[in-house]
Structures are given as structure tokens and as C-alpha cells.
Design an enzyme around this catalytic site. Structure first.
Site, mmCIF file in Angstrom:
data_model
loop_
_atom_site.group_PDB
_atom_site.id
_atom_site.type_symbol
_atom_site.label_atom_id
_atom_site.label_comp_id
_atom_site.label_asym_id
_atom_site.label_seq_id
_atom_site.Cartn_x
_atom_site.Cartn_y
_atom_site.Cartn_z
ATOM 1 N N ASN A 13 0.843 -1.184 0.000
ATOM 2 C CA ASN A 13 0.000 0.000 0.000
ATOM 3 C C ASN A 13 0.886 1.245 0.000
ATOM 4 O OD1 ASN A 13 -1.678 2.207 0.896
ATOM 5 N ND2 ASN A 13 -3.164 0.715 1.619
ATOM 6 N N ARG A 21 -9.889 7.715 -1.020
ATOM 7 C CA ARG A 21 -10.943 8.084 -0.074
ATOM 8 C C ARG A 21 -11.860 9.129 -0.680
ATOM 9 N NH1 ARG A 21 -11.015 7.263 5.505
ATOM 10 N NH2 ARG A 21 -9.489 5.732 6.236
ATOM 11 N N HIS A 43 -5.861 3.443 -1.889
ATOM 12 C CA HIS A 43 -7.198 3.691 -1.360
ATOM 13 C C HIS A 43 -7.570 5.125 -1.690
ATOM 14 C CE1 HIS A 43 -9.979 3.840 2.463
ATOM 15 N NE2 HIS A 43 -10.630 4.111 1.339
ATOM 16 N N THR A 56 -8.513 3.285 8.718
ATOM 17 C CA THR A 56 -9.668 2.395 8.819
ATOM 18 C C THR A 56 -9.682 1.701 10.173
ATOM 19 O OG1 THR A 56 -9.514 2.034 6.434
ATOM 20 C CG2 THR A 56 -10.923 0.545 7.685
ATOM 21 N N GLU A 79 -10.577 -9.904 2.998
ATOM 22 C CA GLU A 79 -9.365 -9.451 3.668
ATOM 23 C C GLU A 79 -9.711 -9.282 5.139
ATOM 24 O OE1 GLU A 79 -6.300 -5.665 3.884
ATOM 25 O OE2 GLU A 79 -7.116 -6.248 1.932
ATOM 26 N N GLU A 101 -8.646 0.004 -3.307
ATOM 27 C CA GLU A 101 -9.458 0.059 -2.097
ATOM 28 C C GLU A 101 -10.423 1.226 -2.203
ATOM 29 O OE1 GLU A 101 -7.290 0.186 1.540
ATOM 30 O OE2 GLU A 101 -6.701 -1.914 1.426
ATOM 31 N N ARG A 109 -8.009 12.626 0.925
ATOM 32 C CA ARG A 109 -7.012 13.108 1.892
ATOM 33 C C ARG A 109 -5.584 12.714 1.529
ATOM 34 N NH1 ARG A 109 -8.366 9.826 7.355
ATOM 35 N NH2 ARG A 109 -10.406 10.777 6.918
ATOM 36 N N HIS A 127 0.604 6.067 2.139
ATOM 37 C CA HIS A 127 1.349 6.946 3.044
ATOM 38 C C HIS A 127 2.358 7.821 2.300
ATOM 39 C CE1 HIS A 127 -0.516 5.317 6.607
ATOM 40 N NE2 HIS A 127 -0.331 4.107 6.099
ATOM 41 N N HIS A 157 -3.780 -4.726 7.751
ATOM 42 C CA HIS A 157 -3.938 -3.605 8.684
ATOM 43 C C HIS A 157 -3.073 -3.817 9.931
ATOM 44 C CE1 HIS A 157 -6.023 0.220 9.242
ATOM 45 N NE2 HIS A 157 -5.845 -0.004 10.529
#
Length: 241
Positions: free
Chosen positions: A7, A45, A43, A101, A151, A70, A49, A10, A191
């Protein structure tokens, strides 16, 4: 052997801190692929963000492995998935005020809606995954929806305050993995997984994929993305299947 899907959200978070152009999550994704990642997660959103629409557009054209998109189960995200055709969509819950999340998607009572939501994606050959807590009722609901993957949310395990609490959460996850597999679902984990707690899954058979972002990017600040991804790939390679 399980796969590693990285992922890069970040990286986008750091870019958006200055609303600039660097660091670029697309470049990070390419470096992760070179280092051995078998897939890339982004992801998008609803509040944009971190990852932006531009990132989804570019990754869909440049990815060399597979793109895991995602997203929340909204009409807007469905349209984007149909437009860019990722290998997989993973439906996740979203709350505007959360930092990350906080739990799994609620499938119970939403089976018909989510089945209808995923139908046009499945018709286009896009696979689906549901990000859920390791709860028997959620797993049964996920199966009835017709998803190929679940997942299982490992955040409560990763955030446990003591080893005793962590072991209790681990046992819930292990039971959920087995139940999912018995129902014919492919199982991913994600996660809060890092270079230490992932070893608790070393001898767990049948895990298809680990979805990891934060711990890899945190290490990458110190060692670089290539080394951080290679270190995680090497750990996973030692696991039995």
C-alpha cells in the site's frame, strides 16, 4: 507462498502535507514492484485526503503487477473502478473523522445491496474483496454476497495492549481464516502488520496475500523503499503454505 501487496497511500499522505508533487506514490509503486511486491494498493478516499484521482489514472496505465483498488461502496467509486478496471477492488468502510480504517465492513443486512453493487464489476472481470472483521456472521454474509476474497482485518491484533490480548485477537483471526477457507473464500490479511507481528502467521496455511503499507513505508524512510520491500518479501518467503 503468500504474496505481498504494498500500500503506497502513506507516500501520498506525505505529498499532500505540502500539496505538492513529491514524493510521488506512482514512483514508490514502481520501486516496490522492482523490489518484489506482487501488487500495489491505493485507497482513494471520498475526501481525497491522500491518494488523488490522478494517481488512480496513472497507476492503472503503468502498473506491471496488479492493482488493488481500495474504496468505499459508493456510486462514484464504482464508476471509477469500471473506468480504470483494476485487477481487484477491495470494499472498505470509511468515516471522515478516522485517521485510518478502524474496523471491517458491515456485510450483515447489506448482502443484497453489496451483491448488486459488485455485479457490474464482476461482469467486467474485476475481482472483489471485502475487508471484514474476523466474525463468523460477517464471513457468512461475505460468502453470500459472492466475493472471491475476504481481507481479514488484523488491526485489533496489531494494536493489542498486551501479548495476552494479542493472542486472543490472533485466535479470532485464525478461526476466521479457517472458516473463510472452508467456505471457499480466498483469504488476505491486512492492517497494522509489521516486521515483527507478521511472524505469528508464519505457519498458517492458505493465506493468499498480505496487504501492508505503513510499516513498509516507515522503514523505507530509514532504509529506502527497495530495502524495506525486499525485507518483507524475504520474511514472507520463509513462511510455509
Amino acid at each position: 507462498m503468500p504474496f505481498l501487496c504494498v500500500n503506497v497511500d502513506h507516500v501520498a499522505t506525505l505529498r499532500q502535507a505540502r500539496l505538492g508533487t513529491e514524493p510521488d506514490p506512482i514512483a514508490a509503486a514502481a520501486m516496490a514492484e522492482i523490489a518484489g511486491a506482487t501488487g500495489i494498493i491505493m485507497h482513494l478516499r471520498e475526501d481525497r485526503r491522500h491518494v488523488q484521482d490522478r494517481d488512480i489514472e496513472i497507476i492503472s496505465r503503468t502498473i506491471q503487477t496488479k492493482f488493488n483498488f481500495e474504496m468505499a461502496a459508493t456510486e462514484e467509486m464504482q464508476s471509477l473502478a469500471l473506468k480504470y478496471k483494476p485487477a481487484t477492488v477491495c470494499l472498505v468502510p470509511e468515516k471522515r473523522q478516522e485517521l485510518t480504517t478502524e474496523g471491517g465492513l458491515n456485510c450483515i443486512g447489506n448482502e443484497d445491496r453489496l451483491r448488486d453493487y459488485l455485479a457490474p464489476l464482476h461482469e467486467q472481470g474485476i475481482r472483489s474483496s471485502l475487508f471484514i472483521d474476523s466474525d463468523p456472521a460477517q464471513i457468512e454474509a461475505a460468502k453470500s454476497i459472492g466475493t472471491e476474497y475476504v481481507e481479514i482485518h488484523t488491526g485489533h491484533f496489531a494494536d493489542a495492549a498486551s501479548r495476552l490480548e494479542q493472542k486472543a485477537e490472533l485466535e479470532k483471526i485464525l478461526q476466521g481464516i479457517k472458516m473463510s477457507q472452508d467456505l471457499g473464500l480466498k483469504v488476505n490479511l491486512g492492517h497494522g502488520l509489521n516486521y515483527v507481528n507478521i511472524y505469528d502467521f508464519a505457519d498458517v496455511p492458505g493465506i493468499y496475500e498480505y496487504s501492508i503499507g505503513h510499516s513498509i513505508m516507515a522503514r523505507a524512510i530509514m532504509t529506502g523503499i527497495d530495502r524495506a520491500v525486499r525485507d518483507m518479501v524475504e520474511i514472507i518467503r520463509t513462511f510455509t503454505d
